[in-house]
Design a protein around this motif. Structure first.
Motif, PDB file in Angstrom:
ATOM      1  N   SER A 106      25.670  -1.516  11.583  1.00 33.56           N
ATOM      2  CA  SER A 106      26.479  -2.031  10.446  1.00 33.56           C
ATOM      3  C   SER A 106      25.244  -2.774   9.702  1.00 33.56           C
ATOM      4  N   TRP A 107      24.804  -3.516  10.172  1.00 31.69           N
ATOM      5  CA  TRP A 107      23.758  -4.433   8.961  1.00 31.69           C
ATOM      6  C   TRP A 107      22.473  -5.096   9.625  1.00 31.69           C
ATOM      7  N   ALA A 108      22.196  -4.908  11.017  1.00 30.58           N
ATOM      8  CA  ALA A 108      21.002  -5.341  11.708  1.00 30.58           C
ATOM      9  C   ALA A 108      19.893  -4.674  11.198  1.00 30.58           C
ATOM     10  N   ASP A 109      18.714  -5.025  11.372  1.00 31.04           N
ATOM     11  CA  ASP A 109      17.610  -4.149  11.377  1.00 31.04           C
ATOM     12  C   ASP A 109      17.432  -2.949  11.882  1.00 31.04           C
ATOM     13  N   GLU A 110      18.173  -2.668  12.908  1.00 32.30           N
ATOM     14  CA  GLU A 110      18.197  -1.524  13.772  1.00 32.30           C
ATOM     15  C   GLU A 110      19.010  -0.341  12.816  1.00 32.30           C
ATOM     16  N   VAL A 111      19.656  -0.627  11.715  1.00 33.34           N
ATOM     17  CA  VAL A 111      20.449   0.318  11.260  1.00 33.34           C
ATOM     18  C   VAL A 111      19.835   1.693  10.795  1.00 33.34           C
ATOM     19  N   LEU A 112      18.552   1.621  10.177  1.00 33.88           N
ATOM     20  CA  LEU A 112      18.057   2.633   9.957  1.00 33.88           C
ATOM     21  C   LEU A 112      17.279   3.606  11.314  1.00 33.88           C
ATOM     22  N   GLU A 113      16.869   2.833  12.312  1.00 33.89           N
ATOM     23  CA  GLU A 113      16.463   3.307  13.504  1.00 33.89           C
ATOM     24  C   GLU A 113      17.670   4.117  14.017  1.00 33.89           C
ATOM     25  N   ARG A 114      18.872   3.422  13.973  1.00 35.60           N
ATOM     26  CA  ARG A 114      19.881   4.197  14.593  1.00 35.60           C
ATOM     27  C   ARG A 114      20.472   5.540  13.815  1.00 35.60           C
ATOM     28  N   ALA A 115      20.056   5.367  12.369  1.00 35.96           N
ATOM     29  CA  ALA A 115      20.363   6.694  11.700  1.00 35.96           C
ATOM     30  C   ALA A 115      19.722   7.767  12.281  1.00 35.96           C
ATOM     31  N   ALA A 116      18.466   7.712  12.570  1.00 37.26           N
ATOM     32  CA  ALA A 116      17.593   8.896  13.165  1.00 37.26           C
ATOM     33  C   ALA A 116      18.474   9.411  14.298  1.00 37.26           C
ATOM     34  N   GLU A 117      19.039   8.534  14.946  1.00 40.70           N
ATOM     35  CA  GLU A 117      19.734   9.232  16.222  1.00 40.70           C
ATOM     36  C   GLU A 117      21.131   9.674  15.932  1.00 40.70           C
ATOM     37  N   ALA A 118      21.697   9.745  14.827  1.00 41.00           N
ATOM     38  CA  ALA A 118      22.959  10.061  14.353  1.00 41.00           C
ATOM     39  C   ALA A 118      23.207  11.577  14.245  1.00 41.00           C
ATOM     40  N   ASP A 119      24.111  11.980  14.809  1.00 37.96           N
ATOM     41  CA  ASP A 119      24.277  13.431  14.687  1.00 37.96           C
ATOM     42  C   ASP A 119      24.942  14.083  13.520  1.00 37.96           C
ATOM     43  N   TYR A 120      24.647  15.048  12.877  1.00 30.84           N
ATOM     44  CA  TYR A 120      25.322  15.552  11.960  1.00 30.84           C
ATOM     45  C   TYR A 120      26.514  16.455  12.161  1.00 30.84           C
ATOM     46  N   ILE A 121      27.652  16.091  11.739  1.00 26.30           N
ATOM     47  CA  ILE A 121      28.979  16.675  11.871  1.00 26.30           C
ATOM     48  C   ILE A 121      29.750  17.171  10.495  1.00 26.30           C
ATOM     49  N   SER A 122      29.932  18.075   9.930  1.00 32.81           N
ATOM     50  CA  SER A 122      30.318  18.480   8.907  1.00 32.81           C
ATOM     51  C   SER A 122      31.760  18.438   8.893  1.00 32.81           C
TER      52      SER A 122
END
Length: 288
Positions: free
Chosen positions: A82-98
């Motif tokens: 949600s809002w910690a500094d880790e957000v953009l790091e977690r973004a790299a791990e997110a899977d794309y699902i259409s």
């Protein structure tokens, strides 16, 4: 540079930079949700977990979350996305699902006898990427299933209009009832949330949640005022329906950046339930 219109901040976002939510980005002079389709969590949940207590009780619903939020609640239980500094790091791990894949997955769990009701957009703040909610919810609706939105309600009414045709139920956080609390603790805007709720109840089934935090929003006077405001809400024809809107009062536990106080006393939650029931017919307690 472009201006984001999703919430009250109206972030001026420079090219290739993010707004406050760490999600909406300026590309070629347009504001886009960089997390469109980027999924950090997907689970089949009981509908009561949203929480919804007067909407298809006993059902399961496929729940999806991404990352990013436009509030900064220091007690957030999903702060990693949600809002910690880790957000953009977690973004790299997110899977794309259409949207198509997600709608097909929801239908799969309905047809496989798991009792799936449809799709719930939850975990982080879904409306920072309302375009994905809109596109997916439309496809889910076309398959004859329901859509649920779990949101902090801090979004412009233009966003609500975009998703309204496809949403069947919402749980909206009304986190407190003072401007000070919203502004100083949550970094948000109470007026925008109240206006969102006023319009949402004219569109679909709505339930509200207030997390009771000691020393912040736990006075009987505040809950009396909050529940009295809810009681006066009306439908699209001007009929007063607020008394029937469910309110969930949840118990706080120390977490993340708010560990300077104890958990909310159980007796406090039940006392505030009694206060709210002077105005509302359906008040539920959570985490007790």
């Amino acid at each position: 540079m472009a201006v984001c219109e999703v919430c009250y901040r109206h972030c001026d976002i420079p090219e290739d930079r993010h707004g406050f939510c760490n999600v909406r980005v300026c590309r070629d002079g347009k504001v886009l949700p960089e997390n469109y389709g980027r999924v950090t969590a997907l689970a089949l949940d009981p509908i009561e977990k949203k929480p919804l207590r007067r909407f298809h009780l006993g059902s399961y619903i496929l729940s999806v979350g991404s990352y990013g939020c436009n509030l900064r609640c220091p007690f957030c239980q999903n702060y990693e996305i949600s809002w910690a500094d880790e957000v953009l790091e977690r973004a790299a791990e997110a899977d794309y699902i259409s949207p198509e894949e997600l709608a097909e997955t929801a239908e799969y769990y309905r047809n496989r006898g798991r009792g799936n009701l449809g799709m719930a957009f939850t975990y982080n703040e879904p409306l920072v990427a309302y375009e994905y909610v809109r596109d997916t919810a439309r496809l889910v609706s076309e398959r004859g299933m329901k859509n649920v939105l779990v949101t902090n309600g801090m979004a412009d009414l233009s966003v609500l209009r975009e998703i309204a045709p496809y949403i069947h139920a919402m749980n909206i956080d009304l986190k407190g009832f003072t401007d000070r609390y919203y502004r100083e603790v949550l970094k948000g805007d109470r007026g925008m949330v109240m206006e969102f709720i006023r319009e949402a109840v004219k569109i679909c089934h709505v339930e509200l949640t207030t997390l009771i935090i000691p020393g912040e929003n736990d006075s009987e006077e505040e809950i009396a005022e909050l529940s009295a405001w809810v009681r006066e809400l009306t439908d699209r024809d001007g009929n007063r329906i607020g008394q029937e809107i469910p309110l969930h009062l949840s118990r706080f536990f120390p977490r993340f950046r708010m560990t300077d106080r104890d958990a909310t006393p159980v007796r406090k939650i039940f006392r505030l339930k009694e206060v709210a029931e002077r105005n509302l017919n359906h008040v539920y307690t959570g985490n007790v």
